[in-house]
Design a protein around this motif. Structure first.
Motif, PDB file in Angstrom:
ATOM      1  N   ILE A  30       0.844  -1.204   0.000  1.00  0.00           N
ATOM      2  CA  ILE A  30       0.000   0.000   0.000  1.00  0.00           C
ATOM      3  C   ILE A  30       0.877   1.250   0.000  1.00  0.00           C
ATOM      4  O   ILE A  30       0.601   2.209  -0.722  1.00  0.00           O
ATOM      5  N   ASP A  31       1.952   1.239   0.775  1.00  0.00           N
ATOM      6  CA  ASP A  31       2.867   2.381   0.781  1.00  0.00           C
ATOM      7  C   ASP A  31       3.460   2.612  -0.602  1.00  0.00           C
ATOM      8  O   ASP A  31       3.550   3.756  -1.066  1.00  0.00           O
ATOM      9  N   LEU A  32       3.860   1.531  -1.276  1.00  0.00           N
ATOM     10  CA  LEU A  32       4.411   1.662  -2.625  1.00  0.00           C
ATOM     11  C   LEU A  32       3.374   2.205  -3.602  1.00  0.00           C
ATOM     12  O   LEU A  32       3.671   3.081  -4.425  1.00  0.00           O
ATOM     13  N   MET A  33       2.163   1.687  -3.510  1.00  0.00           N
ATOM     14  CA  MET A  33       1.097   2.137  -4.410  1.00  0.00           C
ATOM     15  C   MET A  33       0.737   3.596  -4.136  1.00  0.00           C
ATOM     16  O   MET A  33       0.531   4.377  -5.068  1.00  0.00           O
ATOM     17  N   ALA A  34       0.674   3.955  -2.889  1.00  0.00           N
ATOM     18  CA  ALA A  34       0.335   5.333  -2.528  1.00  0.00           C
ATOM     19  C   ALA A  34       1.427   6.289  -2.984  1.00  0.00           C
ATOM     20  O   ALA A  34       1.146   7.414  -3.405  1.00  0.00           O
ATOM     21  N   GLY A  35       2.676   5.849  -2.930  1.00  0.00           N
ATOM     22  CA  GLY A  35       3.780   6.684  -3.385  1.00  0.00           C
ATOM     23  C   GLY A  35       3.765   6.913  -4.887  1.00  0.00           C
ATOM     24  O   GLY A  35       4.269   7.914  -5.381  1.00  0.00           O
TER      25      GLY A  35
ATOM     26  N   LYS B 100      -5.238   8.311   4.990  1.00  0.00           N
ATOM     27  CA  LYS B 100      -5.804   7.167   5.697  1.00  0.00           C
ATOM     28  C   LYS B 100      -6.997   6.615   4.919  1.00  0.00           C
ATOM     29  O   LYS B 100      -7.147   5.404   4.787  1.00  0.00           O
ATOM     30  N   GLY B 101      -7.799   7.497   4.361  1.00  0.00           N
ATOM     31  CA  GLY B 101      -8.926   7.069   3.537  1.00  0.00           C
ATOM     32  C   GLY B 101      -8.453   6.359   2.285  1.00  0.00           C
ATOM     33  O   GLY B 101      -9.058   5.389   1.836  1.00  0.00           O
ATOM     34  N   THR B 102      -7.348   6.827   1.716  1.00  0.00           N
ATOM     35  CA  THR B 102      -6.780   6.201   0.531  1.00  0.00           C
ATOM     36  C   THR B 102      -6.305   4.793   0.852  1.00  0.00           C
ATOM     37  O   THR B 102      -6.575   3.852   0.100  1.00  0.00           O
ATOM     38  N   ALA B 103      -5.599   4.627   1.950  1.00  0.00           N
ATOM     39  CA  ALA B 103      -5.125   3.301   2.351  1.00  0.00           C
ATOM     40  C   ALA B 103      -6.305   2.361   2.563  1.00  0.00           C
ATOM     41  O   ALA B 103      -6.265   1.195   2.148  1.00  0.00           O
ATOM     42  N   GLU B 104      -7.354   2.842   3.177  1.00  0.00           N
ATOM     43  CA  GLU B 104      -8.529   2.000   3.401  1.00  0.00           C
ATOM     44  C   GLU B 104      -9.201   1.645   2.085  1.00  0.00           C
ATOM     45  O   GLU B 104      -9.658   0.510   1.896  1.00  0.00           O
TER      46      GLU B 104
END
Length: 60
Positions: free
Chosen positions: A11-16, A25-29
């Motif tokens: 998730i961190d890689l995708m968010a980056g 936080k909403g994006t991770a969820e």
């Protein structure tokens, strides 16, 4: 990459790689929900194939 113990790193890689969101936080969820939905669909497809369903029909 999508094994449970690697999920936070993935998730961190995708968010980056995505544009910044106003609510990380909403994006991770949202990503977790999307992955869970994909895993549920894959489980359904696997079960159908294991039960003898035609792969051409399952992949449509």
């Amino acid at each position: 990459m999508f094994l449970q113990h690697r999920l936070d790193d993935t998730i961190d890689l995708m968010a980056g790689a995505a544009p910044p969101a106003s609510d990380e936080k909403g994006t991770a969820e949202a990503v977790r929900t999307a992955i869970a939905d994909c895993n549920a669909k894959l489980a359904t497809h696997r079960a159908a194939l294991e039960a003898g369903a035609d792969p051409a029909v399952v992949t449509q």
